[in-house]
Design an enzyme around this catalytic site. Sequence first.
Site, PDB file in Angstrom:
ATOM      1  N   CYS A  51       6.842  91.671 -55.825  1.00 36.10           N
ATOM      2  CA  CYS A  51       7.180  92.407 -56.791  1.00 36.10           C
ATOM      3  C   CYS A  51       7.200  91.490 -58.204  1.00 36.10           C
ATOM      4  CB  CYS A  51       8.301  93.528 -56.871  1.00 36.10           C
ATOM      5  SG  CYS A  51       8.619  94.335 -58.518  1.00 36.10           S
ATOM      6  N   ASP A  58       6.807  93.148 -51.303  1.00 33.34           N
ATOM      7  CA  ASP A  58       6.026  94.445 -51.088  1.00 33.34           C
ATOM      8  C   ASP A  58       5.012  94.311 -50.024  1.00 33.34           C
ATOM      9  OD1 ASP A  58       6.942  95.796 -53.584  1.00 33.34           O
ATOM     10  OD2 ASP A  58       5.618  94.728 -54.987  1.00 33.34           O
TER      11      ASP A  58
END
Length: 153
Positions: A51, A58
């Site tokens: 992120c 992520d």
Amino acid sequence: MTDPALTPLHLGQTSALPTRPEEAVLDYVPNPRPGRTYLVRFAAPEFTSLCPVTGQPDFAHLVIDYAPGDTIVESKSLKLFLGSFRNHAAFHEDCTVGIGERLFTEMKPVWLRIGGYWYPRGGIPIDVFWQTGAPPQDLWLPAQDVPGYRGRG
């Protein structure tokens, strides 16, 4: 004479994981079935990036489909390229579309699409889809068949 640009750098060699996508070298080899319309699919169910705001990981399931032109992407180099995103901070949209655009620009397939099925962050899954245009008329195009995130239900 073999085109040196189409000589794989990674295939059959020991290759380190690039630390950034920009450093990754994608290898392309001649299409073994030139002039034929067919689909190549790569699925990367454990893709990771970071992120750009929090630095937290992520996770996504990527599906890359393409109809080859003169070349195909060599799978080991693709694996290394995708792995280089582990420490890359970018939004889901940037990662997904950027991967598709790089493959399309370098490989020059007849057609390409990418589906990025991202796992929830902040309670909201984000799925990102990009393609280069309409698929060829005679291309068998199976569904990507990655179910949408359902949580516990």
